[in-house]
Design an enzyme around this catalytic site. Sequence first.
Site, PDB file in Angstrom:
ATOM      1  N   ASP A   1      11.243 -20.940   7.628  1.00  0.00           N
ATOM      2  CA  ASP A   1      11.647 -20.657   6.235  1.00  0.00           C
ATOM      3  C   ASP A   1      12.635 -22.118   5.445  1.00  0.00           C
ATOM      4  OD1 ASP A   1      10.772 -18.119   6.530  1.00  0.00           O
ATOM      5  OD2 ASP A   1      12.574 -17.087   6.062  1.00  0.00           O
ATOM      6  N   ASP A   2      12.576 -21.861   4.474  1.00  0.00           N
ATOM      7  CA  ASP A   2      13.431 -23.071   3.606  1.00  0.00           C
ATOM      8  C   ASP A   2      12.923 -24.440   3.260  1.00  0.00           C
ATOM      9  OD1 ASP A   2      14.984 -20.563   3.519  1.00  0.00           O
ATOM     10  OD2 ASP A   2      16.643 -21.377   4.580  1.00  0.00           O
TER      11      ASP A   2
ATOM     12  N   HIS B   1       9.039 -18.448  -0.708  1.00  0.00           N
ATOM     13  CA  HIS B   1      10.444 -17.969  -0.569  1.00  0.00           C
ATOM     14  C   HIS B   1      11.316 -18.101  -1.641  1.00  0.00           C
ATOM     15  CE1 HIS B   1      13.540 -16.927   2.536  1.00  0.00           C
ATOM     16  NE2 HIS B   1      13.880 -18.248   2.350  1.00  0.00           N
TER      17      HIS B   1
ATOM     18  N   HIS C   1      13.599 -21.942  11.075  1.00  0.00           N
ATOM     19  CA  HIS C   1      13.664 -22.588   9.661  1.00  0.00           C
ATOM     20  C   HIS C   1      13.528 -24.134  10.126  1.00  0.00           C
ATOM     21  CE1 HIS C   1      16.370 -19.139   9.399  1.00  0.00           C
ATOM     22  NE2 HIS C   1      15.885 -19.292   7.892  1.00  0.00           N
TER      23      HIS C   1
ATOM     24  N   HIS D   1      16.113 -19.790  -3.366  1.00  0.00           N
ATOM     25  CA  HIS D   1      16.516 -18.954  -2.652  1.00  0.00           C
ATOM     26  C   HIS D   1      17.324 -18.047  -3.152  1.00  0.00           C
ATOM     27  CE1 HIS D   1      18.043 -17.983   1.505  1.00  0.00           C
ATOM     28  NE2 HIS D   1      16.830 -18.580   1.767  1.00  0.00           N
TER      29      HIS D   1
HETATM   30 NI    NI Z   1      15.810 -18.504   3.643  1.00  0.00          NI
END
Ligand code: NI
Length: 469
Positions: A271-272, A322, A414, A326
């Site tokens: 993620d991210d 995603h 991540h 955020h």
């Molecule tokens: Ni995230």
Amino acid sequence: MFKWLKKNVLKKGFYFFILLIILLGYFIFGRKSNDLHFTLNYEKNSKYLIENCRRDLGYLQKLTGRFYDVSYCVNFPIFENRRLNNILFNEVNSKICRYKKSNLKPNYQNDKFEFFSNYQTFSCGDDDSVSVQFQFLEKNLTKKNDFEFLQTYVFKNDKLVNARTFFKNTEIKNIVNLIRKKFVENNPKVKNINLEKAFPNNLHTLRNFVETENSIIFFYERGEVLPNNCKIVSVELEKSLINDYIHEKFKPKTKVENAVDSKPKVALTFDDGPDEDSTKEILDVLKENGAKATFFVLGEKCKENPELLKRMVEEEHEIGNHTYSHVNLKSASERKINEEIEKTNSLIASATGGYRPNLVRPPGGFCNKKIKNLIDYPLILWSVDTMDWNHKNADRTIDKVLKLTRDGSIILMHDIYKESAEAVKVIVPKLIEKGFDLVTVSNLFDSKDADLEPHNSYYNVKNFDLDIE
Ligand code: NI
């Protein structure tokens, strides 16, 4: 003059009085149970709770709140089986209700408490059976003492069983002997232990057990076996040793091997990102090992790294959405949510020459019925949480993944931390060595013939849908 003074003092006294009322009101009504404060306490108490919990089945439900003079923060599992959920929920609930004033002993009635629970789940491979091991922690804030206890629940064919019904009563002595022997074997450094006292020859020694595919594990409270030991003791006995001592009706059925592709599969998810350095390193490791993964990217990061998105598609990884920034979906407006998702999908499509993600991962894993109804994609959560963003320690990430990964797991990491990229260098070859196929989320569901539908959320491939607010 005197009159004036008197009037003013009186006036001031009046204002002071009003101020006092406001302050009092704040202390009485304003200081409600504070979630943040409570979470912090929970972290502080985490030394009491199980590290690297095994959660073979079910998924975590967390409830925090206040009931009379107890603040509670309980973790408990939810399964597909409603009956089983009800039994467990009632168990946890009844523990909290113990603090109701009328249920407390007189000398505890004015005390304040905090109550915590954590748990592990164990699967024995049979669909209608599961074991749960709970750990409860009660803190009496008034008398400043802690009370901790363990309890296991074993469900066989949808029914709750205990040591008395599960083991043959005529064999208790033999089982206790096996436990003693195994304990000594596993703890060669422990000297001068009185085994008869530590593991008495009765049902009490067997009371907290769980069943796994190949073993029975017995748990003992802190200080129960070794008075000065601050750890919970567990003793694991292979089923091959103990099978004869289990009641016939609970013995494992011989399994028919599945002829279809039964190789265990897992989905690594990141993620991210994408991140210029870490994502690139991770892609290199995946390429070297012929492994596939899923990247839940942020729109705002895509703008900076379009070439990484292109590479993901070329190397047959999956890209998920995603959101753009955020955003917290729980507090964002409907319009904002759609905008965040669609803007990101467009950016990905333009960077990759037309690839459009089919999956969304809600930031922070926040997901409820309203969010699910609103988002036209399957929402992908996870079953193995490495917490890499929190500890930023490659060894801990590696440890968590290798301990907790099962067939069908979705692993959360991540790709914006160098420590996570470091961990991936070990995790990928190790999982392959353990026999796992590393596939994308969509391929994981395809291979298991499992549905992946919009307006639903998924924790792993054996998923079921729940509407929890
Ligand atoms: Ni995230």
